[in-house]
Enzyme design. Sequence first.
Site, PDB file in Angstrom:
ATOM      1  N   TYR A  59       9.342   9.795  -5.498  1.00 40.49           N
ATOM      2  CA  TYR A  59       8.729   8.668  -6.213  1.00 40.49           C
ATOM      3  C   TYR A  59       9.792   7.812  -6.905  1.00 40.49           C
ATOM      4  CZ  TYR A  59       5.501   6.209  -9.343  1.00 40.49           C
ATOM      5  OH  TYR A  59       4.788   5.245 -10.013  1.00 40.49           O
ATOM      6  N   ASN A 115       0.950  -3.686  -5.939  1.00 40.67           N
ATOM      7  CA  ASN A 115       0.627  -2.616  -6.873  1.00 40.67           C
ATOM      8  C   ASN A 115       0.330  -1.285  -6.182  1.00 40.67           C
ATOM      9  OD1 ASN A 115      -0.623  -1.402  -9.467  1.00 40.67           O
ATOM     10  ND2 ASN A 115      -2.334  -1.380  -8.026  1.00 40.67           N
TER      11      ASN A 115
END
Length: 246
Positions: free
Chosen positions: A151, A86
């Site tokens: 990203y 995560n």
Amino acid sequence: EKKIAVITGGASGIGEATAHRFAEEGARIVILDRDLDGARNVAEALELRGNQAVAVRADVSNKEEVQTAFHEVLSLFGGIDILVNNAGFGPNAPVLEIRGRWWDKVIDTNLKGCFLCSQAVVPTMMEQKSGRIINIASTAALGGVYGTTHYASSKAGVIGLTRALALELAPHNITVNAVAPGTIETAGAKGFIEFYRDILNAEIPLGRVGQPRDIANAVLFFASDEASYVTGQCLFVCGGASFGRP
């Protein structure tokens, strides 16, 4: 129940919500984060509720720190059943303003970090002949979000990594899946979401931004026995925003 789950970036946001969701089902939790104080706070909160939880510090982009952290986890628990990759990083910036160090930091944290943690846990899961790896991707992997060149690239890579790992690890009874969140109301995004909430809600077919627990529930499914025949998949949890606007 009693499964050992390592959650990277578990000190806040989606990682923290996932830790609490897994703990509700009786898992033993390892909060792995660069922010050791934050990780300890989450672990202590879980322990106050009667769950077994520990905090371990590591920068997921650093191979030596990752190896040390997973050795520590194995010495404490003797095994690892679930890995949730995560930990992530993603400041918005137009392409001409992205410098090399920012590109490297985003790719190293979001993509290389998934690889290093998976690589560290695979030998144990192979020995156990079972395991679950769940990677956190993003709807940004589909493109179309301004200022996310670095990203979006990293999260598209996470989906590719998920599929390749799933194929390679399937003979060892290790499943690898991904969850791709849309707009989620974490502490870090709260200010932005509060300012643009009406606009965001109007653009999401289900009419609301997501909560960290929405993602935690999806991660829990992939980690569960109910998902034992599911691997190499990416589940978009975004209120329908990945396929259109109302």
